[in-house]
Write an enzyme that holds these catalytic residues in place. Structure first.
Site, PDB file in Angstrom:
ATOM      1  N   LEU A 207       0.830  -1.214   0.000  1.00  0.00           N
ATOM      2  CA  LEU A 207       0.000   0.000   0.000  1.00  0.00           C
ATOM      3  C   LEU A 207       0.863   1.262   0.000  1.00  0.00           C
ATOM      4  CD1 LEU A 207      -2.733  -1.124   2.534  1.00  0.00           C
ATOM      5  CD2 LEU A 207      -3.112  -0.520   0.125  1.00  0.00           C
TER       6      LEU A 207
ATOM      7  N   TYR B 297       2.085   1.885  -3.419  1.00  0.00           N
ATOM      8  CA  TYR B 297       0.985   2.496  -4.181  1.00  0.00           C
ATOM      9  C   TYR B 297       0.906   3.994  -3.880  1.00  0.00           C
ATOM     10  CZ  TYR B 297      -3.645   3.328  -6.136  1.00  0.00           C
ATOM     11  OH  TYR B 297      -4.686   3.816  -6.883  1.00  0.00           O
ATOM     12  N   ASP B 298       0.929   4.339  -2.609  1.00  0.00           N
ATOM     13  CA  ASP B 298       0.833   5.747  -2.213  1.00  0.00           C
ATOM     14  C   ASP B 298       1.982   6.576  -2.776  1.00  0.00           C
ATOM     15  OD1 ASP B 298      -0.302   7.965  -0.593  1.00  0.00           O
ATOM     16  OD2 ASP B 298       1.624   7.786   0.452  1.00  0.00           O
ATOM     17  N   MET B 299       3.159   6.014  -2.781  1.00  0.00           N
ATOM     18  CA  MET B 299       4.329   6.738  -3.284  1.00  0.00           C
ATOM     19  C   MET B 299       4.225   6.984  -4.794  1.00  0.00           C
ATOM     20  SD  MET B 299       6.488   7.285  -0.689  1.00  0.00           S
ATOM     21  CE  MET B 299       8.084   7.530  -1.445  1.00  0.00           C
TER      22      MET B 299
ATOM     23  N   LYS C 269       1.167   6.923  -6.735  1.00  0.00           N
ATOM     24  CA  LYS C 269      -0.142   7.301  -7.280  1.00  0.00           C
ATOM     25  C   LYS C 269      -0.165   8.688  -7.919  1.00  0.00           C
ATOM     26  CE  LYS C 269      -2.347   9.279  -3.246  1.00  0.00           C
ATOM     27  NZ  LYS C 269      -1.968   9.058  -1.903  1.00  0.00           N
TER      28      LYS C 269
END
Length: 131
Positions: free
Chosen positions: A97, A100-102, A104
């Site tokens: 996750l 993903y955050d890094m 997006k």
């Protein structure tokens, strides 16, 4: 909750994994360490370690385990009456996750998949190894 008070302390190790599929733009930026947020792989590793340590606060009815070792990518070890599978799985999931955050901001074509237990040793039910 399950009573683990009478279970013997044994050495327990669990290894888990998660797959993160990045599109070509995000993959290149991660590979070249050029994301504006910083080094995505290092941040994901730190997030995985932190998640393993906080698993009992995140997963209802999960016992707090005094971990003696955490290695990202998602290997946890403890000596005690209960396993560390949840800590390893939580570590893998949160690391994924975080990646993903890094990424997006540069790409939304990211898929998180196959969060799974690879192996576990110790405990009454014996060892498990993904075939």
């Amino acid at each position: 909750m399950v009573d683990v008070g009478r279970k013997p302390d044994t050495e327990r190790v669990a290894v888990a994994s998660a797959v993160v599929l990045l599109g070509p733009v995000a993959f290149k930026l991660v590979q070249q360490n050029e994301l504006k947020k910083g080094d995505a792989l290092v941040v994901a590793q730190l997030a995985g370690v932190q998640a393993a340590k906080l698993t009992s606060q995140l997963i209802p009815l999960c016992y707090h385990v005094a971990l003696s070792h955490i290695q990202t990518w998602a290997s946890c070890r403890a000596r005690g009456p209960t396993g560390v599978e949840m800590e390893a799985l939580t570590s893998a999931a949160v690391a994924a996750l975080t990646l993903y955050d890094m990424c997006k901001a540069v790409s939304r074509d990211i898929v998180l998949a196959e969060i799974k237990l690879i192996s576990k040793t110790g405990g009454q039910r014996g060892d498990f190894h993904w075939a």
